[in-house]
Design a protein around this motif. Structure first.
Motif, PDB file in Angstrom:
ATOM      1  N   GLU A 172       0.891  -1.230  -0.039  1.00 51.27           N
ATOM      2  CA  GLU A 172      -0.066  -0.032   0.034  1.00 51.27           C
ATOM      3  C   GLU A 172       0.934   1.256  -0.117  1.00 51.27           C
ATOM      4  OE1 GLU A 172      -3.992   0.520   2.359  1.00 51.27           O
ATOM      5  OE2 GLU A 172      -2.588  -0.692   3.680  1.00 51.27           O
ATOM      6  N   TYR A 188       0.747   5.490   0.860  1.00 53.77           N
ATOM      7  CA  TYR A 188      -0.079   6.727   1.059  1.00 53.77           C
ATOM      8  C   TYR A 188       1.014   7.937   0.814  1.00 53.77           C
ATOM      9  CZ  TYR A 188      -3.720   4.214   3.068  1.00 53.77           C
ATOM     10  OH  TYR A 188      -4.590   3.255   3.270  1.00 53.77           O
ATOM     11  N   LEU A 207      -2.069   9.136   6.229  1.00 57.41           N
ATOM     12  CA  LEU A 207      -2.275   8.245   7.161  1.00 57.41           C
ATOM     13  C   LEU A 207      -1.758   8.149   8.258  1.00 57.41           C
ATOM     14  CD1 LEU A 207      -3.710   4.974   7.406  1.00 57.41           C
ATOM     15  CD2 LEU A 207      -1.556   4.144   6.624  1.00 57.41           C
ATOM     16  N   ARG A 230      -9.275  11.830   6.661  1.00 62.94           N
ATOM     17  CA  ARG A 230     -10.175  10.811   6.055  1.00 62.94           C
ATOM     18  C   ARG A 230     -10.371  11.368   4.592  1.00 62.94           C
ATOM     19  NH1 ARG A 230     -10.452   6.770   4.576  1.00 62.94           N
ATOM     20  NH2 ARG A 230     -11.811   4.961   4.383  1.00 62.94           N
ATOM     21  N   LEU A 242      -5.684   5.328  12.306  1.00 61.07           N
ATOM     22  CA  LEU A 242      -5.892   4.071  12.809  1.00 61.07           C
ATOM     23  C   LEU A 242      -5.189   3.859  14.312  1.00 61.07           C
ATOM     24  CD1 LEU A 242      -5.385   1.979   9.688  1.00 61.07           C
ATOM     25  CD2 LEU A 242      -7.492   2.301  10.892  1.00 61.07           C
ATOM     26  N   GLU A 248       1.065  -4.888  12.918  1.00 63.11           N
ATOM     27  CA  GLU A 248      -0.551  -5.518  12.768  1.00 63.11           C
ATOM     28  C   GLU A 248      -0.708  -5.536  11.312  1.00 63.11           C
ATOM     29  OE1 GLU A 248       0.401  -3.161  15.222  1.00 63.11           O
ATOM     30  OE2 GLU A 248       0.289  -4.520  16.841  1.00 63.11           O
ATOM     31  N   LEU A 249       0.123  -4.715  10.497  1.00 62.45           N
ATOM     32  CA  LEU A 249      -0.547  -4.369   9.006  1.00 62.45           C
ATOM     33  C   LEU A 249       0.926  -4.856   8.246  1.00 62.45           C
ATOM     34  CD1 LEU A 249      -2.028  -1.114   9.204  1.00 62.45           C
ATOM     35  CD2 LEU A 249      -2.995  -3.188   9.500  1.00 62.45           C
ATOM     36  N   ASP A 250       0.690  -5.088   6.946  1.00 63.83           N
ATOM     37  CA  ASP A 250       1.769  -5.362   5.801  1.00 63.83           C
ATOM     38  C   ASP A 250       2.416  -3.931   5.865  1.00 63.83           C
ATOM     39  OD1 ASP A 250       0.575  -7.824   5.401  1.00 63.83           O
ATOM     40  OD2 ASP A 250      -0.790  -7.278   3.684  1.00 63.83           O
ATOM     41  N   TYR A 287      -7.565  -8.064   8.987  1.00 67.02           N
ATOM     42  CA  TYR A 287      -7.407  -6.959   8.117  1.00 67.02           C
ATOM     43  C   TYR A 287      -5.850  -6.438   8.527  1.00 67.02           C
ATOM     44  CZ  TYR A 287     -12.418  -6.935   9.132  1.00 67.02           C
ATOM     45  OH  TYR A 287     -13.871  -7.277   8.931  1.00 67.02           O
ATOM     46  N   ARG A 288      -5.384  -6.548   7.139  1.00 64.78           N
ATOM     47  CA  ARG A 288      -3.891  -6.519   7.120  1.00 64.78           C
ATOM     48  C   ARG A 288      -3.522  -5.210   6.536  1.00 64.78           C
ATOM     49  NH1 ARG A 288      -0.589  -8.694  10.430  1.00 64.78           N
ATOM     50  NH2 ARG A 288       1.053  -8.160   8.807  1.00 64.78           N
ATOM     51  N   THR A 289      -4.436  -4.660   5.874  1.00 62.52           N
ATOM     52  CA  THR A 289      -4.011  -3.242   5.100  1.00 62.52           C
ATOM     53  C   THR A 289      -4.680  -2.167   5.763  1.00 62.52           C
ATOM     54  OG1 THR A 289      -5.406  -3.234   3.343  1.00 62.52           O
ATOM     55  CG2 THR A 289      -3.948  -4.466   2.903  1.00 62.52           C
ATOM     56  N   ALA A 290      -3.911  -0.887   5.899  1.00 58.33           N
ATOM     57  CA  ALA A 290      -4.535   0.297   6.326  1.00 58.33           C
ATOM     58  C   ALA A 290      -5.730   0.538   5.669  1.00 58.33           C
ATOM     59  CB  ALA A 290      -3.701   1.381   6.129  1.00 58.33           C
ATOM     60  N   SER A 291      -6.010   0.469   4.492  1.00 61.81           N
ATOM     61  CA  SER A 291      -7.191   0.837   3.503  1.00 61.81           C
ATOM     62  C   SER A 291      -8.511   0.030   4.172  1.00 61.81           C
ATOM     63  CB  SER A 291      -7.166   0.744   2.184  1.00 61.81           C
ATOM     64  OG  SER A 291      -6.837  -0.451   1.732  1.00 61.81           O
ATOM     65  N   ARG A 322      -8.711  -1.636   7.226  1.00 65.36           N
ATOM     66  CA  ARG A 322      -8.856  -1.053   8.643  1.00 65.36           C
ATOM     67  C   ARG A 322      -9.829   0.345   8.660  1.00 65.36           C
ATOM     68  NH1 ARG A 322      -5.284  -3.228  13.348  1.00 65.36           N
ATOM     69  NH2 ARG A 322      -4.898  -5.235  12.322  1.00 65.36           N
ATOM     70  N   LEU A 323      -9.451   1.162   7.532  1.00 68.42           N
ATOM     71  CA  LEU A 323     -10.113   2.514   7.666  1.00 68.42           C
ATOM     72  C   LEU A 323     -11.419   2.251   7.001  1.00 68.42           C
ATOM     73  CD1 LEU A 323      -7.270   4.480   5.939  1.00 68.42           C
ATOM     74  CD2 LEU A 323      -8.296   5.107   8.458  1.00 68.42           C
ATOM     75  N   THR A 324     -11.580   1.357   6.018  1.00 65.69           N
ATOM     76  CA  THR A 324     -12.946   1.001   5.557  1.00 65.69           C
ATOM     77  C   THR A 324     -13.768   0.359   6.839  1.00 65.69           C
ATOM     78  OG1 THR A 324     -12.250   0.707   3.630  1.00 65.69           O
ATOM     79  CG2 THR A 324     -14.274  -0.266   3.921  1.00 65.69           C
ATOM     80  N   LYS A 374     -13.433   0.875  10.107  1.00 62.66           N
ATOM     81  CA  LYS A 374     -13.728   1.927  10.952  1.00 62.66           C
ATOM     82  C   LYS A 374     -15.050   2.783  10.194  1.00 62.66           C
ATOM     83  CE  LYS A 374     -11.077   5.623  13.241  1.00 62.66           C
ATOM     84  NZ  LYS A 374      -9.993   5.903  13.682  1.00 62.66           N
ATOM     85  N   ASP A 375     -14.982   2.999   9.211  1.00 59.06           N
ATOM     86  CA  ASP A 375     -16.007   3.773   8.557  1.00 59.06           C
ATOM     87  C   ASP A 375     -17.305   2.963   8.766  1.00 59.06           C
ATOM     88  OD1 ASP A 375     -14.435   6.059   7.792  1.00 59.06           O
ATOM     89  OD2 ASP A 375     -14.379   5.051   5.617  1.00 59.06           O
ATOM     90  N   GLU A 418     -18.940   2.668  12.240  1.00 57.25           N
ATOM     91  CA  GLU A 418     -19.541   3.958  12.752  1.00 57.25           C
ATOM     92  C   GLU A 418     -20.796   4.153  11.969  1.00 57.25           C
ATOM     93  OE1 GLU A 418     -16.897   7.383  11.910  1.00 57.25           O
ATOM     94  OE2 GLU A 418     -15.440   6.621  13.158  1.00 57.25           O
TER      95      GLU A 418
END
Lengths: 556, 293
Positions: free
Chosen positions: A8, A10, A36, A130, A137, A159-161, B200-204, B206-208, B210-211, B214
């Motif tokens: 990914e 950013y 991010l 956002r 996060l 925790e993430l890739d 959930y291994r990617t930031a995107s 995790r952001l989805t 979270k959205d 909510e």
């Protein structure tokens, strides 16, 4: 070689959502940079501790309420409307009003509790970032730098890739793993650090108003120095919050280790001093015990806090200014964070986003931030006074008849003005003389006896630990050398360990082996408050716990 | 992606919530009804699919009108786009077979064939683990929906939309537990294991996540249970009362034996604090255990 093309990406990754990270993220988001933000706590502020006063300096290009308009209404406690320093010798106290030092270059300053403050900032940061396609996060611990052909291109996390970015802002605090990974900061010299411990004490707002003689919307800041800390170099503080007090101590780490002092006991010396009886009353209720390391920017602020795409801001870069008794950190973190963002936006406009680091360094210089953090005057005068033979002579002279005569000759008025002089305070050397000897003499010569019965019984260390919230993960600190010689200092210097206390992180043990006896140190990371003291004073391999694990401060 | 998740309301068996009478019978009236804990795992699996691939998650149950709150709980605690309840008196007292028949017909009534149907592994009250697999079986009997593969004991999964497949890890328990990886064509029927874990291994992602969390909480806060839960009775589903509810249930309950209380393994002896001799005995008894030995 690892294939990094699929990772990914950013535009900017900000590590840590304290004031530095929040400012960087807000300024990046204001400029439409896809940002991010990764925070390792369960909530921003759950890992953070400050004294804490946050300042907005008139001379600074950015203040926190510039970036977050409702900040003071929503996220802070009481403004500091009066400031005093108390010189203490036994029960003799000489108090000076140092409001003018406090107000020097200061638009405003408010007391804060970090959980409330940072979690409020984080909500705004998430909303703002956002919009750019990024976001915030929590419970993600960035544990290192992602490199490609030896160059920093992003971050790795527990925790993430891995995540690639054009800009990595390390706002991961005083124990920044990223600054260390980059080789920009180290944890070697105790004399580059202070250690602070704090108790947040519950108090009804009306009691606060009555005991301090203030009204709603007013607050006090009190500083304490002299002989109440067993000769350890440093001092104490007391700030009024909305419905609690923040009372703590800050000491030079090298002095703490030399004196083998127990930080929690020094805090108790302050809490139980007769002077505090008037404020604490007889209903002492401690909400939270906390600790943190504080970099001494005069020695630790990195003059060139960047490498490749990485920039360091705030504590991670050692940007913590001790101006005599007044400590300013959060405001510099905010300025640095915003300047780092500005540098990236400028660099991007020049089609050279990776030049952000150089631009950031230049902005820190041009905006006067570096001069505040590492004042030229200290580099000459202060350093000179710290030279051992000189400091011993100075201390002896101050404590002699001549010194005492001088104190009397100057009298309280001039002394108060001296204490209130930013210039004097900037050159104050890190020796016993200004911290212990002079305040003690002032108190002895000019002070009045405080005749009050302080009934406070501070909690024992095991109760203080027991009242903290932990989500225990895997051990995050490894004792590399467990001989007492190498790591024994941690037994006393660690704020949640003590001699003859079996429930802390560090314990010393005598182990009998085949005819001889070894003096060893053992470690249990369960009660760890992640201050980083042992990373400096003991031989450890020190990491933060994974996201969401470890201590969770409710006050901060 | 259209995912349907099946759930049931069960007594809240957590300590402090559950009530039994003197004979050891469950007091339904005094025990709150909650979403079957295993079904939350099923809903988490569906939510993970939504986070990664988008689409719709429909949460579905059969039971009395009070189960609307169970559906709301799923929406609040995990995620749901829409809620369905199959409910009327004719459906009452159904065994697993009659329940499966009703639910299968309800899914067919959606009008859009789901790509994934997810059920949790057995309910906390019935403990049969039949309803999920039997529902899939009923599709074959009704022949309205295509035959679909059934994957049970799923602890991790993901779909490949392009290939039209689902890949899952199954926990196969035996003398030695093994993890088996299987792949099946969509549409498929999945039964999650209690050990299911979202990833959930990617930031995107995790952001989805979270959205959407909510968003679903906000929807649950504003929910009007009368308006926002689609309720279908047996007539809506065109079901013959002889084949559903008590009449459609081949299971015959011959009797119910209360589970006897487990005998206490410890014997307690009360010592008053003022009883010096007794306290000395206590001290002597505990001394050998002092110091962590």
């Amino acid at each position: 070689m690892t294939e990094t093309d699929d990772y990914e990406h950013y535009e900017a990754v900000v590590v840590g959502c304290g004031p530095g990270g929040a400012a960087a993220a807000a300024a990046l988001a204001n400029n439409d940079v896809e940002t991010l933000v990764l925070e390792r706590g369960v909530d921003a502020g759950s890992k953070n501790v400050s004294g804490g006063l946050v300042y907005a300096e008139e001379s600074s290009p950015y203040t926190i309420d510039d970036l977050f308009p409702d900040f003071r209404e929503e996220a802070t406690e009481r403004p500091t409307t009066e400031n005093y320093i108390h010189n203490v010798a036994g029960d003799q106290v000489a108090s000076f009003d140092i409001s003018s030092l406090h107000h020097h270059d200061s638009e405003w300053s408010d007391a804060v509790l970090r959980r409330k403050m940072d979690s409020w900032l984080a909500e705004r940061v998430h909303e703002m970032t956002r919009e750019t396609g990024g976001g915030l996060l929590t419970e993600v611990r960035v544990n290192g730098l992602l490199r490609e052909n030896g160059e920093i291109v992003g971050v790795t996390t527990s925790e993430l890739d891995p995540i690639k970015a054009d800009l990595v802002v390390a706002a991961d605090g005083v124990n920044s793993e990223l600054a260390r990974d980059a080789g920009l900061m180290d944890w070697e010299d105790p004399d580059e650090w202070f250690q602070g411990v704090k108790a947040v004490v519950e108090m009804d707002p009306e009691d606060i108003n009555e005991r301090f003689g203030i009204e709603e919307g007013e607050g006090h800041a009190h500083l304490f120095s002299g002989d109440l800390f067993d000769g350890v170099r440093g001092g104490g503080f007391l700030y009024t919050n909305e419905d609690s007090l923040s009372i703590g101590t800050v000491f030079h780490l090298d002095s703490l280790t030399e004196e083998e002092a127990e930080p929690h006991e020094l805090l108790d010396n302050l809490l139980t001093h007769p002077l505090l009886a008037q404020w604490l009353g007889d209903d002492y209720e401690e909400l939270e015990y906390s600790a943190k390391l504080v970099p001494d920017s005069k020695k630790a602020a990195h003059p060139s806090p960047h490498q490749d795409r990485l920039v360091l801001v705030g504590d991670a870069a050692g940007q913590m200014q001790a101006q005599g008794p007044i400590i300013k950190g959060m405001n510099h973190a905010v300025t640095a964070g915003a300047l780092a963002a500005e540098a990236f936006v400028d660099a991007k406009a020049r089609n050279d986003p990776h030049a952000a680091g150089d631009l950031y360094e230049q902005k820190l210089r041009d905006e006067g931030v570096m001069e505040k953090l590492r004042p030229r005057s200290y580099r000459t005068l202060g350093k000179l006074a710290e030279a051992d033979p000189i400091s011993k002579v100075t201390d002896a002279v101050a404590d002699s008849a001549i010194g005492r005569a001088g104190v009397n000759l100057l009298g309280p008025g001039i002394l108060e003005r001296l204490f209130s002089s930013p210039r004097m305070m900037a050159v104050m050397p890190d020796t016993r003389t200004p911290y212990v000897t002079i305040p003690t003499i002032i108190a002895e010569e000019l002070g009045e006896r405080v005749d009050a019965d302080n009934t406070v019984e501070p909690p024992e260390l095991d109760d203080r630990i027991g009242d903290l919230t932990y989500d225990v993960g895997d051990p995050h600190i490894e004792l590399v050398d467990n001989s007492f010689e190498a790591s024994g200092t941690a037994v006393t210097a660690c704020p949640v360990s003590a001699k003859d206390f079996g429930g802390g992180c560090y314990r010393d043990e005598h182990v009998k082996t085949n005819g001889s006896e070894e003096h060893l140190v053992s470690l249990d990371t369960q009660p760890c408050v992640e201050c980083g003291t042992c990373a400096v004073v003991a031989d450890t391999h020190w990491e933060h716990p994974d996201g969401g694990k470890g201590v969770e401060y409710k006050q901060g | 992606m259209r995912t349907v998740v099946l759930t049931k309301g069960v007594p809240d068996f957590r300590e402090g919530q559950v009530s039994f009478d003197e004979d050891g019978h469950l007091e339904r009236g005094k025990t709150p009804t909650v979403m079957n804990p295993n079904d939350k795992q099923a809903l988490r699996a569906a939510f993970q699919t939504k986070v990664r691939h988008g689409g719709t998650v429909s949460l579905m149950s059969m039971g009395p009108p009070g189960y609307k709150e169970v559906l709301e709980e799923g929406m609040r605690d995990v995620y749901a786009d829409d809620l369905y309840l199959f409910s009327d008196r004719e459906m009452g007292a159904a065994d697993t077979w009659a329940t499966a028949m009703t639910i299968a017909t309800g899914i067919e009534h959606l009008g859009e064939e789901p790509d994934l149907i997810v059920a949790g592994f057995k309910t906390a009250d019935g403990e049969t683990g039949h309803t999920g697999p039997q529902t899939n079986w009923c599709f074959d009997i009704n022949e309205n929906l295509a035959d679909r593969p059934l994957i049970t004991h799923v602890i991790a999964m993901d779909v490949d939309e392009e290939a039209g497949t689902v890949r899952a890890k199954r926990l196969v328990e035996g003398d030695v537990s093994e993890i088996e990886t299987v792949e099946a064509d969509l549409p498929a029927f999945v039964v999650t294991d209690g050990e299911f874990e979202s990833s959930y291994r990617t930031a995107s992602q995790r952001l989805t996540y979270k959205d959407l969390r909510e968003e679903t909480q906000a929807r649950a806060d504003d929910i009007d249970l009368e308006e926002d839960v689609t309720v279908w009775n047996h007539e809506d589903l065109n079901l013959d009362p002889d084949f559903i509810g008590l009449d459609g249930s081949p299971t015959i309950v011959s009797g119910v034996d209360p589970i006897p209380k487990a005998p206490s393994e410890r014997e307690a002896q009360v010592v008053e604090p003022g009883d010096e001799e007794g306290m000395n005995d206590v001290l002597e008894a505990v001394t050998p255990y002092a110091g962590g030995d």
